[in-house]
Scaffold this motif. Sequence first.
Motif, PDB file in Angstrom:
ATOM      1  N   TYR A  35      39.388  55.170  40.290  1.00  0.00           N
ATOM      2  CA  TYR A  35      39.427  56.389  39.735  1.00  0.00           C
ATOM      3  C   TYR A  35      40.816  56.794  39.182  1.00  0.00           C
ATOM      4  CZ  TYR A  35      35.018  56.860  42.670  1.00  0.00           C
ATOM      5  OH  TYR A  35      34.111  56.542  43.405  1.00  0.00           O
ATOM      6  N   LEU A  36      41.689  55.863  39.285  1.00  0.00           N
ATOM      7  CA  LEU A  36      43.052  56.163  38.671  1.00  0.00           C
ATOM      8  C   LEU A  36      43.305  55.549  37.446  1.00  0.00           C
ATOM      9  CD1 LEU A  36      45.257  55.537  41.867  1.00  0.00           C
ATOM     10  CD2 LEU A  36      44.913  57.653  40.755  1.00  0.00           C
ATOM     11  N   PRO A  37      43.894  56.006  36.531  1.00  0.00           N
ATOM     12  CA  PRO A  37      44.187  55.420  35.237  1.00  0.00           C
ATOM     13  C   PRO A  37      45.121  54.197  35.638  1.00  0.00           C
ATOM     14  CG  PRO A  37      44.994  57.708  35.104  1.00  0.00           C
ATOM     15  CD  PRO A  37      44.595  57.445  36.736  1.00  0.00           C
ATOM     16  N   LEU A  38      44.833  53.180  34.677  1.00  0.00           N
ATOM     17  CA  LEU A  38      45.081  51.610  34.963  1.00  0.00           C
ATOM     18  C   LEU A  38      46.612  51.676  35.285  1.00  0.00           C
ATOM     19  CD1 LEU A  38      43.140  49.375  32.666  1.00  0.00           C
ATOM     20  CD2 LEU A  38      43.002  49.364  35.198  1.00  0.00           C
ATOM     21  N   GLU A  39      47.374  52.276  34.359  1.00  0.00           N
ATOM     22  CA  GLU A  39      48.846  52.252  34.322  1.00  0.00           C
ATOM     23  C   GLU A  39      49.559  52.899  35.760  1.00  0.00           C
ATOM     24  OE1 GLU A  39      51.048  50.471  32.659  1.00  0.00           O
ATOM     25  OE2 GLU A  39      49.332  49.662  31.330  1.00  0.00           O
ATOM     26  N   VAL A  40      48.900  53.720  36.338  1.00  0.00           N
ATOM     27  CA  VAL A  40      49.343  54.185  37.568  1.00  0.00           C
ATOM     28  C   VAL A  40      48.554  53.682  38.872  1.00  0.00           C
ATOM     29  CG1 VAL A  40      50.189  56.453  36.465  1.00  0.00           C
ATOM     30  CG2 VAL A  40      47.717  56.273  37.567  1.00  0.00           C
ATOM     31  N   GLY A  41      47.496  52.838  38.597  1.00  0.00           N
ATOM     32  CA  GLY A  41      46.722  52.716  39.651  1.00  0.00           C
ATOM     33  C   GLY A  41      46.883  50.988  39.554  1.00  0.00           C
ATOM     34  N   LEU A  42      45.791  50.175  39.612  1.00  0.00           N
ATOM     35  CA  LEU A  42      45.627  48.774  39.577  1.00  0.00           C
ATOM     36  C   LEU A  42      46.940  47.982  38.948  1.00  0.00           C
ATOM     37  CD1 LEU A  42      43.980  46.492  40.557  1.00  0.00           C
ATOM     38  CD2 LEU A  42      42.991  46.223  38.555  1.00  0.00           C
ATOM     39  N   LEU A  43      47.136  48.526  37.686  1.00  0.00           N
ATOM     40  CA  LEU A  43      48.309  47.564  36.978  1.00  0.00           C
ATOM     41  C   LEU A  43      49.781  47.770  37.709  1.00  0.00           C
ATOM     42  CD1 LEU A  43      47.309  47.862  33.189  1.00  0.00           C
ATOM     43  CD2 LEU A  43      46.525  46.286  34.993  1.00  0.00           C
ATOM     44  N   ALA A  44      49.876  49.053  38.156  1.00  0.00           N
ATOM     45  CA  ALA A  44      51.003  49.466  38.603  1.00  0.00           C
ATOM     46  C   ALA A  44      51.318  48.581  40.090  1.00  0.00           C
ATOM     47  CB  ALA A  44      51.116  50.972  39.112  1.00  0.00           C
ATOM     48  N   VAL A  45      50.171  48.378  40.788  1.00  0.00           N
ATOM     49  CA  VAL A  45      49.816  47.735  42.056  1.00  0.00           C
ATOM     50  C   VAL A  45      50.370  46.193  41.887  1.00  0.00           C
ATOM     51  CG1 VAL A  45      48.671  46.796  43.873  1.00  0.00           C
ATOM     52  CG2 VAL A  45      48.673  49.240  43.331  1.00  0.00           C
ATOM     53  N   LEU A  46      49.434  45.710  40.833  1.00  0.00           N
ATOM     54  CA  LEU A  46      49.661  44.281  40.578  1.00  0.00           C
ATOM     55  C   LEU A  46      51.138  43.728  39.941  1.00  0.00           C
ATOM     56  CD1 LEU A  46      46.310  43.412  38.744  1.00  0.00           C
ATOM     57  CD2 LEU A  46      46.968  42.867  41.164  1.00  0.00           C
ATOM     58  N   VAL A  71      46.165  44.629  28.723  1.00  0.00           N
ATOM     59  CA  VAL A  71      45.114  44.845  29.393  1.00  0.00           C
ATOM     60  C   VAL A  71      44.609  46.552  29.273  1.00  0.00           C
ATOM     61  CG1 VAL A  71      44.390  45.241  31.859  1.00  0.00           C
ATOM     62  CG2 VAL A  71      45.419  43.188  31.254  1.00  0.00           C
ATOM     63  N   THR A  72      43.441  46.633  28.941  1.00  0.00           N
ATOM     64  CA  THR A  72      43.208  48.089  28.786  1.00  0.00           C
ATOM     65  C   THR A  72      41.849  48.582  29.746  1.00  0.00           C
ATOM     66  OG1 THR A  72      41.609  47.516  26.837  1.00  0.00           O
ATOM     67  CG2 THR A  72      43.928  48.274  26.302  1.00  0.00           C
ATOM     68  N   ALA A  73      41.218  47.522  30.400  1.00  0.00           N
ATOM     69  CA  ALA A  73      40.140  47.922  31.123  1.00  0.00           C
ATOM     70  C   ALA A  73      40.000  46.686  32.184  1.00  0.00           C
ATOM     71  CB  ALA A  73      38.992  47.972  30.427  1.00  0.00           C
ATOM     72  N   ALA A  74      39.412  47.155  33.471  1.00  0.00           N
ATOM     73  CA  ALA A  74      39.443  46.268  34.745  1.00  0.00           C
ATOM     74  C   ALA A  74      38.007  46.671  35.240  1.00  0.00           C
ATOM     75  CB  ALA A  74      40.305  46.548  35.502  1.00  0.00           C
ATOM     76  N   ASP A  75      37.313  45.347  35.625  1.00  0.00           N
ATOM     77  CA  ASP A  75      36.023  45.721  36.112  1.00  0.00           C
ATOM     78  C   ASP A  75      36.120  44.865  37.437  1.00  0.00           C
ATOM     79  OD1 ASP A  75      32.913  46.195  36.010  1.00  0.00           O
ATOM     80  OD2 ASP A  75      32.906  44.030  36.175  1.00  0.00           O
ATOM     81  N   TYR A  76      35.736  45.545  38.686  1.00  0.00           N
ATOM     82  CA  TYR A  76      35.482  45.222  39.792  1.00  0.00           C
ATOM     83  C   TYR A  76      34.490  44.367  40.310  1.00  0.00           C
ATOM     84  CZ  TYR A  76      39.815  48.077  40.010  1.00  0.00           C
ATOM     85  OH  TYR A  76      41.078  48.640  39.651  1.00  0.00           O
ATOM     86  N   THR A  93      38.073  41.515  36.936  1.00  0.00           N
ATOM     87  CA  THR A  93      37.801  40.926  35.291  1.00  0.00           C
ATOM     88  C   THR A  93      38.755  41.993  34.334  1.00  0.00           C
ATOM     89  OG1 THR A  93      35.878  40.037  35.462  1.00  0.00           O
ATOM     90  CG2 THR A  93      36.415  40.197  33.505  1.00  0.00           C
ATOM     91  N   LEU A  94      39.887  41.267  33.817  1.00  0.00           N
ATOM     92  CA  LEU A  94      40.825  42.216  33.040  1.00  0.00           C
ATOM     93  C   LEU A  94      40.478  42.018  31.494  1.00  0.00           C
ATOM     94  CD1 LEU A  94      44.237  41.544  34.953  1.00  0.00           C
ATOM     95  CD2 LEU A  94      42.492  43.408  35.201  1.00  0.00           C
ATOM     96  N   SER A  95      40.337  43.082  30.897  1.00  0.00           N
ATOM     97  CA  SER A  95      40.183  42.728  29.465  1.00  0.00           C
ATOM     98  C   SER A  95      41.107  43.681  28.557  1.00  0.00           C
ATOM     99  CB  SER A  95      38.902  43.203  29.039  1.00  0.00           C
ATOM    100  OG  SER A  95      38.592  44.436  29.437  1.00  0.00           O
ATOM    101  N   ALA A  96      41.138  43.277  27.263  1.00  0.00           N
ATOM    102  CA  ALA A  96      41.820  43.993  26.325  1.00  0.00           C
ATOM    103  C   ALA A  96      41.150  44.227  25.104  1.00  0.00           C
ATOM    104  CB  ALA A  96      43.316  43.076  25.966  1.00  0.00           C
ATOM    105  N   SER A  97      40.882  45.559  24.847  1.00  0.00           N
ATOM    106  CA  SER A  97      40.166  46.031  23.567  1.00  0.00           C
ATOM    107  C   SER A  97      38.765  45.216  23.467  1.00  0.00           C
ATOM    108  CB  SER A  97      40.924  46.150  22.276  1.00  0.00           C
ATOM    109  OG  SER A  97      42.001  46.369  22.515  1.00  0.00           O
ATOM    110  N   GLY A 102      40.949  37.603  31.525  1.00  0.00           N
ATOM    111  CA  GLY A 102      40.841  36.512  32.458  1.00  0.00           C
ATOM    112  C   GLY A 102      40.490  37.388  33.623  1.00  0.00           C
ATOM    113  N   ARG A 103      40.404  36.569  34.840  1.00  0.00           N
ATOM    114  CA  ARG A 103      39.823  36.986  36.203  1.00  0.00           C
ATOM    115  C   ARG A 103      40.737  36.552  37.280  1.00  0.00           C
ATOM    116  NH1 ARG A 103      34.254  35.394  37.836  1.00  0.00           N
ATOM    117  NH2 ARG A 103      35.331  33.326  37.934  1.00  0.00           N
ATOM    118  N   LEU A 104      40.843  37.434  38.301  1.00  0.00           N
ATOM    119  CA  LEU A 104      41.574  37.118  39.441  1.00  0.00           C
ATOM    120  C   LEU A 104      41.011  37.537  40.679  1.00  0.00           C
ATOM    121  CD1 LEU A 104      42.961  40.074  40.510  1.00  0.00           C
ATOM    122  CD2 LEU A 104      44.443  39.745  38.571  1.00  0.00           C
ATOM    123  N   VAL A 105      41.383  36.888  41.866  1.00  0.00           N
ATOM    124  CA  VAL A 105      40.704  37.038  43.050  1.00  0.00           C
ATOM    125  C   VAL A 105      41.747  37.950  43.627  1.00  0.00           C
ATOM    126  CG1 VAL A 105      40.068  36.067  45.223  1.00  0.00           C
ATOM    127  CG2 VAL A 105      39.216  35.195  43.327  1.00  0.00           C
TER     128      VAL A 105
END
Length: 259
Positions: A35-46, A71-76, A93-97, A102-105
Amino acid sequence: MLFAERHGKLGRNGSRAHDRAEDLLTSTAFQLLRYLPLEVGLLAVLRRMRAVGSDGHVATEAPAWLMLNTVTAADYTFWPRWAGFGEPDVVVTLSASGVTVGRLVIEVKLDAGKSGEAKEDTETADAPDPDQLRRYWQGLRTTSDAPALGVVYLTSHPIPPVDDLTVSVAREPGDWLGWLSWRTVWSVVRASELLPARDLADILAAKGLKCFDGFHSQPWILPHSPRRYWSAPSAIWFAQPVRVFPNSARFWTSLRGIS
């Protein structure tokens, strides 16, 4: 909890919730991160993840395989069932436009360590490895045509669990494993004012998965009194009248009749 319920991790009536604390934390944490924007959520954590070298040494920077700049989107995907390779907690699964990067576990641990232990090197190169982290790395590479980035080991340790990490990378040397602490996740989401981030920070803090952030005890306030804190006592012992003994020729006299 939504995804844990959807994947049958709680039992029919939720009675297994206590026993499945890792699954509940996985579901709750990554649901809020979604529910968080990628830049302050998942990407900031990774970006706070630390690379694990071929010798088990934990670096101070993120792994080279973590390509997040575009990266502009992430699918869980939660708990996918990989025949022969187990059931990792989260596959991202990370995607750009619209193009898959790629994918990560992400393998989540709370109190327990990783499962599986390789006692002998009797496995073939393609057989699922007994070591949990390497097995997920094998599954990540064989269950999809998307590029396999790596495996993230997310634990409650305040410092890297070197023994676990060293055993895994010894099974397959290379740049494929990263370590992340729940305390780091807390540090990231605590910096955001967005409601999902605040909720996640509160949940992790309640579980003790946070860094030291100072003392928060309330100051002690003296009760109100109409008198001054320091005041003269009502009576002073040396100000009392002095007792005067009866007049006598001698203060001490010998007792008569005693030889």
